[in-house]
Every structure is written in C-alpha cells, then in structure tokens.
Design an enzyme around this catalytic site. Structure first.
Site, short mmCIF file in Angstrom:
data_model
loop_
_atom_site.label_atom_id
_atom_site.label_comp_id
_atom_site.label_asym_id
_atom_site.label_seq_id
_atom_site.Cartn_x
_atom_site.Cartn_y
_atom_site.Cartn_z
N HIS A 101 -7.06 -5.85 2.14
CA HIS A 101 -5.92 -5.32 2.90
C HIS A 101 -5.37 -6.42 3.79
O HIS A 101 -6.13 -7.07 4.53
CB HIS A 101 -6.36 -4.17 3.82
CG HIS A 101 -6.88 -2.95 3.14
ND1 HIS A 101 -6.13 -1.81 2.97
CD2 HIS A 101 -8.09 -2.66 2.61
CE1 HIS A 101 -6.86 -0.88 2.37
NE2 HIS A 101 -8.06 -1.37 2.13
N HIS A 152 -10.40 -4.97 -3.27
CA HIS A 152 -9.05 -5.21 -2.75
C HIS A 152 -9.13 -5.68 -1.31
O HIS A 152 -9.97 -5.25 -0.53
CB HIS A 152 -8.16 -3.97 -2.86
CG HIS A 152 -8.80 -2.70 -2.39
ND1 HIS A 152 -9.75 -2.03 -3.11
CD2 HIS A 152 -8.62 -1.98 -1.26
CE1 HIS A 152 -10.13 -0.94 -2.46
NE2 HIS A 152 -9.47 -0.90 -1.32
N GLY A 175 -15.61 2.75 3.81
CA GLY A 175 -14.32 3.43 3.64
C GLY A 175 -13.58 3.02 2.37
O GLY A 175 -12.37 3.21 2.27
N GLN A 176 -14.31 2.48 1.39
CA GLN A 176 -13.66 2.09 0.14
C GLN A 176 -13.38 3.33 -0.70
O GLN A 176 -14.28 4.12 -0.98
CB GLN A 176 -14.56 1.11 -0.65
CG GLN A 176 -13.91 0.63 -1.94
CD GLN A 176 -14.77 -0.37 -2.69
OE1 GLN A 176 -15.89 -0.71 -2.28
NE2 GLN A 176 -14.26 -0.85 -3.81
N SER A 177 -12.12 3.49 -1.11
CA SER A 177 -11.74 4.68 -1.90
C SER A 177 -11.33 4.34 -3.33
O SER A 177 -11.24 5.23 -4.17
CB SER A 177 -10.63 5.45 -1.20
OG SER A 177 -9.47 4.65 -1.10
N ASP A 186 0.85 -1.20 0.00
CA ASP A 186 0.00 0.00 0.00
C ASP A 186 0.89 1.25 0.00
O ASP A 186 1.90 1.31 0.69
CB ASP A 186 -0.89 -0.01 1.24
CG ASP A 186 -2.05 0.97 1.14
OD1 ASP A 186 -3.21 0.52 1.08
OD2 ASP A 186 -1.79 2.19 1.15
N ASN A 245 -12.77 -3.25 2.65
CA ASN A 245 -13.67 -2.12 2.80
C ASN A 245 -14.64 -2.13 1.62
O ASN A 245 -14.23 -2.35 0.48
CB ASN A 245 -12.88 -0.81 2.82
CG ASN A 245 -11.99 -0.70 4.05
OD1 ASN A 245 -12.33 -1.19 5.12
ND2 ASN A 245 -10.84 -0.06 3.90
P1 DGP Z 1 -9.62 1.52 0.54
O1 DGP Z 1 -9.71 2.74 1.40
O2 DGP Z 1 -10.07 0.25 1.26
O3 DGP Z 1 -10.30 1.71 -0.79
O4 DGP Z 1 -8.08 1.31 0.26
C1 DGP Z 1 -7.42 1.79 -0.85
C2 DGP Z 1 -5.96 1.72 -0.55
O5 DGP Z 1 -5.27 1.88 -1.78
C3 DGP Z 1 -5.45 2.81 0.37
O6 DGP Z 1 -4.95 2.19 1.56
C4 DGP Z 1 -4.32 3.49 -0.38
C5 DGP Z 1 -4.05 2.53 -1.52
N1 DGP Z 1 -3.66 3.17 -2.77
C6 DGP Z 1 -4.33 4.14 -3.44
N2 DGP Z 1 -3.68 4.48 -4.55
C7 DGP Z 1 -2.57 3.69 -4.60
C8 DGP Z 1 -1.49 3.58 -5.53
O7 DGP Z 1 -1.40 4.26 -6.54
N3 DGP Z 1 -0.52 2.66 -5.23
C9 DGP Z 1 -0.59 1.87 -4.12
N4 DGP Z 1 0.41 1.01 -3.93
N5 DGP Z 1 -1.58 1.96 -3.23
C10 DGP Z 1 -2.56 2.85 -3.46
#
Ligand code: DGP
Length: 113
Positions: free
Chosen positions: A101, A99, A92-94, A30, A86
């Site tokens: 974690h 995915h 909290g899904q962004s 991440d 998430n």
């Molecule tokens: P969520 O909040 O569950 O949707 O988690 C999304 C995660 O994705 C967050 O912890 C940050 C990670 N993330 C977002 N953009 C990137 C990226 O470009 N590269 C990597 N390695 N992680 C990313």
C-alpha cells in the site's frame, strides 16, 4: 496459488485504475481508498503474502520499494507518505497476493488500529 482479484487485474479481466506497469509489477488505485492517494503495488509473480517471500525474491522486493518511491514522487506526495504491507490475519491482509500500500495526501496517524 488460487486466482485472486489481483491476478484478474493483472490479466485485465477486471478493470482497475492502473497507474504504473512494468515486467515485474503493476500499480493501481485501491478500490476503497483510505487516503487521498492510495495505490496498491503488486508483483506480477503471485506471491501469497510477505510471509511467503524467499531469499530469491530480494531483487523483486527491492524493485517494489523503489517503484513505490517513484510513484510517490509522481503522485505529488512531497510531504511524505506511508508504505505498508499487511501480512496474514492479524496483519489485516484480505487479498492473498502480496501487495504494497502507498498512502499519502494527508497526515497519517500512528499507531495504526
Ligand atoms: P489488505 O487489507 O492489505 O489485504 O488490502 C487489500 C486492498 O485491496 C484493500 O485496501 C482493498 C483493495 N481491493 C480489494 N479488491 C479490489 C479490487 O477489485 N480492485 C481494487 N482496485 N482494489 C481492491
């Protein structure tokens, strides 16, 4: 489904610290780690969220969980770890690509915020 940052990581058009890859999934660190080990495990098939998973995705979802346990071992999380998905706004899904974690390397509080 619209392209997300995760499909670009799968296509290797943006960089990531890739930890594992097979025909069905990819795992990478991440970009904003919330624990000493924070790996994201994604299906290569672009499923939007956990809420979009179908019965036919059961083997794929099982595979993601099994790979998460193997990665936890490989990354030295013998004291335990947390696996989180998430889902949606309140979850909290962004990023709109399912995915998982994998978090560990410290004691994790409960309940989450
Ligand atoms: P969520 O909040 O569950 O949707 O988690 C999304 C995660 O994705 C967050 O912890 C940050 C990670 N993330 C977002 N953009 C990137 C990226 O470009 N590269 C990597 N390695 N992680 C990313």
């Amino acid at each position: 489904m619209a392209d997300t940052v995760f499909s670009k990581i799968i296509a290797r058009t943006i960089p990531a610290r890739i930890e594992y890859e097979d025909d069905l999934c990819m795992a990478f660190h991440d970009v904003s780690p919330q624990a000493p080990v924070h790996v994201l495990l994604i299906p290569k098939q672009p499923i939007r969220s956990l809420a979009a998973v179908q019965e036919a995705d059961s083997p794929l979802m099982g595979h993601l969980i099994v790979v998460a346990t193997q990665l936890a071992l490989r990354l030295g999380l013998e004291n335990g770890y947390r696996v989180v998905i998430n889902c949606g706004c309140d979850g909290g899904q962004s990023v709109d690509h399912l995915h998982v974690h994998l978090l560990g390397g410290r004691s994790l509080a409960w309940p989450p915020g």
